[in-house]
Design a protein around this motif. Structure first.
Motif, PDB file in Angstrom:
ATOM      1  N   LEU A 185      41.538  33.729  42.379  1.00  0.00           N
ATOM      2  CA  LEU A 185      40.047  33.550  42.714  1.00  0.00           C
ATOM      3  C   LEU A 185      39.980  32.490  43.770  1.00  0.00           C
ATOM      4  CD1 LEU A 185      36.948  33.708  42.588  1.00  0.00           C
ATOM      5  CD2 LEU A 185      37.179  31.836  40.565  1.00  0.00           C
ATOM      6  N   GLU A 186      41.037  31.393  43.570  1.00  0.00           N
ATOM      7  CA  GLU A 186      40.897  30.327  44.600  1.00  0.00           C
ATOM      8  C   GLU A 186      41.596  30.901  46.021  1.00  0.00           C
ATOM      9  OE1 GLU A 186      40.435  28.955  40.594  1.00  0.00           O
ATOM     10  OE2 GLU A 186      42.318  30.089  41.282  1.00  0.00           O
ATOM     11  N   GLU A 187      42.478  31.776  45.883  1.00  0.00           N
ATOM     12  CA  GLU A 187      42.934  32.357  47.250  1.00  0.00           C
ATOM     13  C   GLU A 187      41.919  32.998  47.916  1.00  0.00           C
ATOM     14  OE1 GLU A 187      46.096  34.707  45.680  1.00  0.00           O
ATOM     15  OE2 GLU A 187      47.333  32.943  44.997  1.00  0.00           O
ATOM     16  N   ILE A 188      41.266  34.014  47.133  1.00  0.00           N
ATOM     17  CA  ILE A 188      40.032  34.823  47.767  1.00  0.00           C
ATOM     18  C   ILE A 188      39.044  34.092  48.280  1.00  0.00           C
ATOM     19  CG2 ILE A 188      38.081  36.335  47.086  1.00  0.00           C
ATOM     20  CD1 ILE A 188      40.074  37.481  44.928  1.00  0.00           C
ATOM     21  N   ALA A 189      38.594  32.881  47.535  1.00  0.00           N
ATOM     22  CA  ALA A 189      37.555  31.889  47.816  1.00  0.00           C
ATOM     23  C   ALA A 189      37.935  31.175  49.311  1.00  0.00           C
ATOM     24  CB  ALA A 189      37.101  30.812  47.041  1.00  0.00           C
ATOM     25  N   GLY A 190      39.344  30.572  49.280  1.00  0.00           N
ATOM     26  CA  GLY A 190      39.889  30.205  50.373  1.00  0.00           C
ATOM     27  C   GLY A 190      39.772  31.017  51.705  1.00  0.00           C
ATOM     28  N   ARG A 191      40.055  32.357  51.554  1.00  0.00           N
ATOM     29  CA  ARG A 191      39.743  33.436  52.793  1.00  0.00           C
ATOM     30  C   ARG A 191      38.612  33.431  53.432  1.00  0.00           C
ATOM     31  NH1 ARG A 191      43.541  36.309  49.601  1.00  0.00           N
ATOM     32  NH2 ARG A 191      42.199  37.913  49.155  1.00  0.00           N
ATOM     33  N   HIS A 192      37.521  33.351  52.400  1.00  0.00           N
ATOM     34  CA  HIS A 192      36.223  33.491  52.962  1.00  0.00           C
ATOM     35  C   HIS A 192      35.417  32.264  53.021  1.00  0.00           C
ATOM     36  CE1 HIS A 192      36.839  37.791  52.569  1.00  0.00           C
ATOM     37  NE2 HIS A 192      37.479  37.747  51.342  1.00  0.00           N
ATOM     38  N   GLY A 193      36.050  31.033  52.804  1.00  0.00           N
ATOM     39  CA  GLY A 193      35.401  29.873  52.941  1.00  0.00           C
ATOM     40  C   GLY A 193      34.282  29.613  51.813  1.00  0.00           C
ATOM     41  N   ALA A 194      34.271  30.346  50.547  1.00  0.00           N
ATOM     42  CA  ALA A 194      33.433  30.142  49.201  1.00  0.00           C
ATOM     43  C   ALA A 194      33.785  29.216  48.536  1.00  0.00           C
ATOM     44  CB  ALA A 194      33.692  31.494  48.689  1.00  0.00           C
ATOM     45  N   THR A 195      32.783  28.317  47.876  1.00  0.00           N
ATOM     46  CA  THR A 195      32.945  27.325  46.988  1.00  0.00           C
ATOM     47  C   THR A 195      32.815  27.995  45.459  1.00  0.00           C
ATOM     48  OG1 THR A 195      30.487  26.928  47.258  1.00  0.00           O
ATOM     49  CG2 THR A 195      31.985  25.765  48.815  1.00  0.00           C
ATOM     50  N   ILE A 196      33.263  27.043  44.831  1.00  0.00           N
ATOM     51  CA  ILE A 196      33.509  27.577  43.214  1.00  0.00           C
ATOM     52  C   ILE A 196      32.855  26.355  42.527  1.00  0.00           C
ATOM     53  CG2 ILE A 196      35.135  28.388  41.263  1.00  0.00           C
ATOM     54  CD1 ILE A 196      37.234  29.109  43.676  1.00  0.00           C
ATOM     55  N   THR A 197      32.149  26.766  41.464  1.00  0.00           N
ATOM     56  CA  THR A 197      31.901  25.822  40.449  1.00  0.00           C
ATOM     57  C   THR A 197      32.413  26.246  39.004  1.00  0.00           C
ATOM     58  OG1 THR A 197      29.721  25.075  41.488  1.00  0.00           O
ATOM     59  CG2 THR A 197      29.969  24.648  38.880  1.00  0.00           C
ATOM     60  N   TYR A 198      33.300  25.552  38.665  1.00  0.00           N
ATOM     61  CA  TYR A 198      34.056  26.010  37.355  1.00  0.00           C
ATOM     62  C   TYR A 198      33.160  25.694  35.991  1.00  0.00           C
ATOM     63  CZ  TYR A 198      38.329  26.313  40.429  1.00  0.00           C
ATOM     64  OH  TYR A 198      39.128  26.799  41.328  1.00  0.00           O
ATOM     65  N   LYS A 199      32.927  26.693  35.232  1.00  0.00           N
ATOM     66  CA  LYS A 199      32.153  26.655  34.150  1.00  0.00           C
ATOM     67  C   LYS A 199      32.892  27.311  32.843  1.00  0.00           C
ATOM     68  CE  LYS A 199      27.692  26.887  36.898  1.00  0.00           C
ATOM     69  NZ  LYS A 199      27.036  25.854  36.193  1.00  0.00           N
ATOM     70  N   PRO A 200      33.768  26.109  32.245  1.00  0.00           N
ATOM     71  CA  PRO A 200      34.053  26.676  31.054  1.00  0.00           C
ATOM     72  C   PRO A 200      33.133  26.964  29.953  1.00  0.00           C
ATOM     73  CG  PRO A 200      34.691  24.371  31.348  1.00  0.00           C
ATOM     74  CD  PRO A 200      34.094  24.675  32.725  1.00  0.00           C
ATOM     75  N   ILE A 201      33.454  28.091  29.173  1.00  0.00           N
ATOM     76  CA  ILE A 201      32.350  28.218  28.127  1.00  0.00           C
ATOM     77  C   ILE A 201      33.104  28.556  26.864  1.00  0.00           C
ATOM     78  CG2 ILE A 201      30.527  29.250  29.517  1.00  0.00           C
ATOM     79  CD1 ILE A 201      31.814  32.066  28.891  1.00  0.00           C
ATOM     80  N   ASP A 202      32.501  28.393  25.699  1.00  0.00           N
ATOM     81  CA  ASP A 202      32.780  28.777  24.148  1.00  0.00           C
ATOM     82  C   ASP A 202      32.826  30.235  24.029  1.00  0.00           C
ATOM     83  OD1 ASP A 202      33.378  29.206  21.678  1.00  0.00           O
ATOM     84  OD2 ASP A 202      32.314  27.524  20.979  1.00  0.00           O
ATOM     85  N   ILE A 203      33.753  31.028  24.505  1.00  0.00           N
ATOM     86  CA  ILE A 203      33.869  32.689  24.381  1.00  0.00           C
ATOM     87  C   ILE A 203      33.495  33.161  23.022  1.00  0.00           C
ATOM     88  CG2 ILE A 203      36.386  32.792  23.855  1.00  0.00           C
ATOM     89  CD1 ILE A 203      34.247  34.749  26.493  1.00  0.00           C
ATOM     90  N   MET A 204      34.093  32.347  21.830  1.00  0.00           N
ATOM     91  CA  MET A 204      33.808  32.704  20.517  1.00  0.00           C
ATOM     92  C   MET A 204      32.234  32.701  20.288  1.00  0.00           C
ATOM     93  SD  MET A 204      36.388  33.958  19.755  1.00  0.00           S
ATOM     94  CE  MET A 204      38.361  33.805  20.098  1.00  0.00           C
ATOM     95  N   ALA A 205      31.489  31.683  20.782  1.00  0.00           N
ATOM     96  CA  ALA A 205      29.827  31.517  20.788  1.00  0.00           C
ATOM     97  C   ALA A 205      29.422  32.477  21.522  1.00  0.00           C
ATOM     98  CB  ALA A 205      29.793  30.048  20.828  1.00  0.00           C
ATOM     99  N   LEU A 206      29.852  32.937  22.692  1.00  0.00           N
ATOM    100  CA  LEU A 206      29.282  33.719  23.689  1.00  0.00           C
ATOM    101  C   LEU A 206      29.123  35.206  23.064  1.00  0.00           C
ATOM    102  CD1 LEU A 206      28.079  34.211  26.576  1.00  0.00           C
ATOM    103  CD2 LEU A 206      30.303  34.825  27.086  1.00  0.00           C
ATOM    104  N   PHE A 207      30.248  35.940  22.643  1.00  0.00           N
ATOM    105  CA  PHE A 207      30.394  37.018  21.995  1.00  0.00           C
ATOM    106  C   PHE A 207      29.298  37.568  21.024  1.00  0.00           C
ATOM    107  CE2 PHE A 207      35.305  37.166  22.579  1.00  0.00           C
ATOM    108  CZ  PHE A 207      35.188  37.635  23.909  1.00  0.00           C
TER     109      PHE A 207
END
Length: 199
Positions: free
Chosen positions: A22-44
């Motif tokens: 993801l970081e490599e792709i974003a870097g190629r296109h000048g895109a920014t990223i917001t990292y949003k860790p989530i509780d996957i067990m609560a999401l399901f």
């Protein structure tokens, strides 16, 4: 400039298999990223899914075949039955949130380092020394593991609510500019093409 909201779990094997693409792709296109860790067990359960231990045997049998295939394709080590899975993902998630707020290191390397600890090193990411080691190797102050715990808890909970509202149902999940959604590490090529304007 495109922006990517990146929803992920520090326990997810598929997030691990994304590596730092993801970081490599974003870097190629000048895109920014917001990292949003989530509780996957609560999401399901909130989005029609089930944790692995509660899924139909046929689904788990497929997962057991597919994960090693995907790891081989990516050239990555994978322990299908890690010693500490599932474990408490909150401490590592709080560390990612604190690192993002503090800046100064490589967030992609931090996230991947945490996941590598689970799926390739048989380490328990609920332990402070493991999280601090991941922070340090990614260029962050290891003391971040001990700071901002209230902010981390509040953000972690808010990320889950945002994920549900945004239509996220698994990890890794990428949303570009609040509209285009890509689920899974096997959709990173599609994300790349979207950012290039060819898809």
């Amino acid at each position: 400039m495109a922006h990517i909201d990146y929803y992920f779990s520090t326990l997810s094997p598929f997030t691990y298999l994304a590596g730092t693409r993801l970081e490599e792709i974003a870097g190629r296109h000048g895109a920014t990223i917001t990292y949003k860790p989530i509780d996957i067990m609560a999401l399901f359960p909130r989005t029609g899914g089930l944790p692995p231990g509660e899924r139909h045997p046929s689904r788990n049998a497929y997962r057991a075949q597919d994960l090693p295939r995907q790891a081989k394709k990516a050239g990555m080590k994978l322990n299908l039955k890690p010693a500490h899975f599932p474990t408490n993902a909150a401490p590592s998630s709080y560390a990612v949130i604190a690192a993002q707020n503090a800046g100064g290191g490589h967030l992609g390397a931090l996230v991947h380092g945490i996941l590598h600890a689970v799926w390739a090193e048989d380490l328990d990411i609920a332990e402070d020394d493991v999280v601090k080691g991941c922070l340090e190797r990614a260029g962050f102050d290891p003391g971040l593991a001990d700071s901002g715990l209230l902010t981390g808890a509040e953000t972690y909970a808010a990320n889950l609510e945002e994920a549900v509202a945004a239509g996220v149902f698994g990890a890794p999940f990428y949303i570009v500019d609040g509209e285009q959604k890509f689920w899974g590490q096997d959709r990173l090529d599609d994300l790349d093409m979207h950012l290039s304007g060819t898809l």
